[in-house]
Write an enzyme that holds these catalytic residues in place. Structure first.
Site, PDB file in Angstrom:
ATOM      1  N   THR A   1      16.653 -28.849  20.537  1.00  0.00           N
ATOM      2  CA  THR A   1      17.386 -29.090  21.769  1.00  0.00           C
ATOM      3  C   THR A   1      18.649 -28.272  21.640  1.00  0.00           C
ATOM      4  O   THR A   1      18.988 -27.841  20.539  1.00  0.00           O
ATOM      5  CB  THR A   1      17.697 -30.599  21.881  1.00  0.00           C
ATOM      6  OG1 THR A   1      16.499 -31.295  22.205  1.00  0.00           O
ATOM      7  CG2 THR A   1      18.726 -30.948  22.936  1.00  0.00           C
TER       8      THR A   1
ATOM      9  N   ARG B   1       6.082 -36.579  29.709  1.00  0.00           N
ATOM     10  CA  ARG B   1       6.953 -37.302  28.774  1.00  0.00           C
ATOM     11  C   ARG B   1       8.427 -36.902  29.000  1.00  0.00           C
ATOM     12  O   ARG B   1       8.759 -35.738  29.137  1.00  0.00           O
ATOM     13  CB  ARG B   1       6.544 -36.983  27.340  1.00  0.00           C
ATOM     14  CG  ARG B   1       7.404 -37.650  26.269  1.00  0.00           C
ATOM     15  CD  ARG B   1       8.491 -36.728  25.769  1.00  0.00           C
ATOM     16  NE  ARG B   1       9.199 -37.273  24.616  1.00  0.00           N
ATOM     17  CZ  ARG B   1      10.306 -36.740  24.121  1.00  0.00           C
ATOM     18  NH1 ARG B   1      10.829 -35.675  24.670  1.00  0.00           N
ATOM     19  NH2 ARG B   1      10.901 -37.279  23.086  1.00  0.00           N
TER      20      ARG B   1
ATOM     21  N   GLY C   1      17.315 -35.110  18.761  1.00  0.00           N
ATOM     22  CA  GLY C   1      16.474 -35.825  17.801  1.00  0.00           C
ATOM     23  C   GLY C   1      15.271 -36.406  18.506  1.00  0.00           C
ATOM     24  O   GLY C   1      14.981 -36.061  19.655  1.00  0.00           O
TER      25      GLY C   1
HETATM   26  N1  ASP Z   1      15.842 -35.189  22.000  1.00  0.00           N
HETATM   27  C1  ASP Z   1      14.829 -34.262  22.397  1.00  0.00           C
HETATM   28  C2  ASP Z   1      13.705 -35.014  23.025  1.00  0.00           C
HETATM   29  O1  ASP Z   1      13.331 -36.059  22.520  1.00  0.00           O
HETATM   30  C3  ASP Z   1      14.304 -33.427  21.284  1.00  0.00           C
HETATM   31  C4  ASP Z   1      15.334 -32.913  20.312  1.00  0.00           C
HETATM   32  O2  ASP Z   1      16.506 -33.146  20.446  1.00  0.00           O
HETATM   33  O3  ASP Z   1      14.962 -32.221  19.377  1.00  0.00           O
HETATM   34  O4  ASP Z   1      13.156 -34.537  23.987  1.00  0.00           O
END
Ligand code: ASP
Length: 299
Positions: free
Chosen positions: A165, A193, A216
Site C-alpha cells: 500500500t 474485497r 497491513g
Molecule cells: N491494507 C491493505 C489492504 O488490506 C494492504 C496493505 O496495506 O498492504 O487492502
C-alpha cells in the site's frame, strides 16, 4: 492558523508487505526523492492535504508499489483499487473502493471530497464519477504488477502474506494535518474485497491533532479500529504518539494480522512503526533530517 514556528513534517510509506531478502534499493531511492519534493512543497507553504495527495499520486504512478499502476490483480485477474484522503483542518474526507482502471485512485478520492456530497464511492459508481470528473484512465493495470520473488501467478494461498500500500501524512507550516492512503489490496483477493485503506478512521485519519495512514492485512486493521484507535489513544488515553501506534499494532498482532502505520502530530512528531518484517518508509521534518529505511527495526 499559523503554527507560529514554520514547523513541517512529512512521512511516507510504501507498504508493510516488505519481505526480507528482496532488494528495495530503487524503492528507497524513490522514497527519498519524493520526501525531498514534499519538503520543498511544505516549505513553500503548500497545504498538507495537497502535499499528501501529490505524494500518494506519485507513489501510485511509479509502478513500484502495490497501489495504482503496481497493484496486484484479484483472483479474477482484475485490478480493483481502494484509496482515501482526509484533511485534518476541515475533517473533510473522500474515498473510493473497488475502482478499476483509473490512473490515480487518490485523485478520484480527492475529487469525491471536493466535488461530491459523499465521503465514499464504490465500484461502477466510483468509475462513473471518475469519468465525469475527467480523471485519467489506464489500460490493463494488471500488466504492471510484479510478482514477489518465488511466488507463482496461480498461488492464491499467499493472499495474507503479500501485500502493499502507499500512504502519506503531513503537517504544513500553517499547522494543518492531512493523510492519504492508496492500495491495490492483498494478493489473490476475491472480487469485491475491500480492506481498511478506503475506510476513513481505519486506513486513514486526520484531524487537528494527528494524521495517520495504515498498511497491513486490512481485515485485522478493521477489527482493531485502525487509525481512529491510534488517534483516540493519543488524544484521549494519554499514550505518546509511538505508544498509540504500537498499541494498535499489538492488537492487530494479537488478532493474527500484521502491518504498520505512519503518524504525525500537530507538534511535528513522527512515528513509523510496524510489526511485519519491514515497512518501506521515509520521513523528513523541520526538526530532523531525512530518514529512509525499509527493514530497520522500529522499536
Ligand atoms: N491494507 C491493505 C489492504 O488490506 C494492504 C496493505 O496495506 O498492504 O487492502
Amino acid at each position: 492558523m499559523m503554527n507560529g514556528s514554520n514547523q513541517y513534517a512529512l512521512a511516507l510509506h510504501g507498504g508493510a508487505g516488505a519481505k526480507l531478502g528482496e532488494d528495495y534499493t530503487i524503492v528507497e531511492a524513490h522514497l527519498s526523492k519524493l520526501t525531498a519534493i514534499g519538503e520543498d512543497m511544505l516549505r513553500e507553504g503548500v497545504s498538507a492535504v495537497n502535499v499528501v495527495e501529490k505524494m500518494v499520486s506519485e507513489l501510485e504512478l511509479s509502478g513500484l508499489y502495490v497501489a495504482g499502476k503496481g497493484s496486484a490483480p484479484n483472483r479474477a485477474g482484475q485490478v480493483e483499487l481502494d484509496a482515501s484522503i482526509m484533511d485534518g483542518a476541515t475533517r473533510q474526507a473522500g474515498a473510493v473502493a473497488v475502482i478499476k482502471d483509473v490512473q490515480s485512485p487518490i485523485s478520484v478520492a480527492r475529487a469525491v471530497m471536493d466535488h461530491s456530497p459523499s465521503v465514499m464511492l464504490a465500484g461502477d459508481g466510483a468509475n462513473a464519477f471518475a469519468a465525469e470528473q475527467g480523471l485519467a484512465a489506464v489500460d490493463d493495470p494488471a500488466s504492471y504488477y510484479v510478482l514477489p520473488l518465488g511466488v507463482s501467478k496461480d498461488d492464491v494461498s499467499v493472499r495474507d502474506m503479500y501485500h502493499g500500500t502507499v500512504g502519506a501524512v503531513a503537517l504544513d507550516i500553517d499547522g494543518n494535518l492531512a493523510a492519504a492512503t492508496s492500495t491495490g489490496g492483498v494478493f489473490g483477493k476475491p472480487e469485491g474485497r475491500v480492506g481498511d485503506t478506503p475506510i476513513i478512521g481505519v486506513g486513514t485519519w486526520a484531524d487537528q491533532d494527528i494524521a495517520i495512514s495504515c498498511t497491513g492485512t486490512g481485515e485485522y486493521f478493521i477489527r482493531s479500529g485502525g487509525a481512529l484507535m491510534i488517534a483516540n489513544r493519543f488524544k484521549l488515553a494519554g499514550d505518546t504518539l509511538e505508544e498509540a501506534v504500537w498499541n494498535m499494532l499489538e492488537d492487530v498482532g494479537a488478532l493474527g494480522g500484521d502491518g504498520g502505520a505512519i503518524a504525525v502530530s500537530k507538534t511535528g512528531e513522527i512515528a513509523m512503526l510496524f510489526n511485519s518484517d519491514g515497512m518501506k518508509r521515509a520521513s523528513i521534518s523541520s526538526a530532523s533530517p531525512a530518514v529512509s529505511t525499509t527493514f530497520t527495526p522500529c522499536r
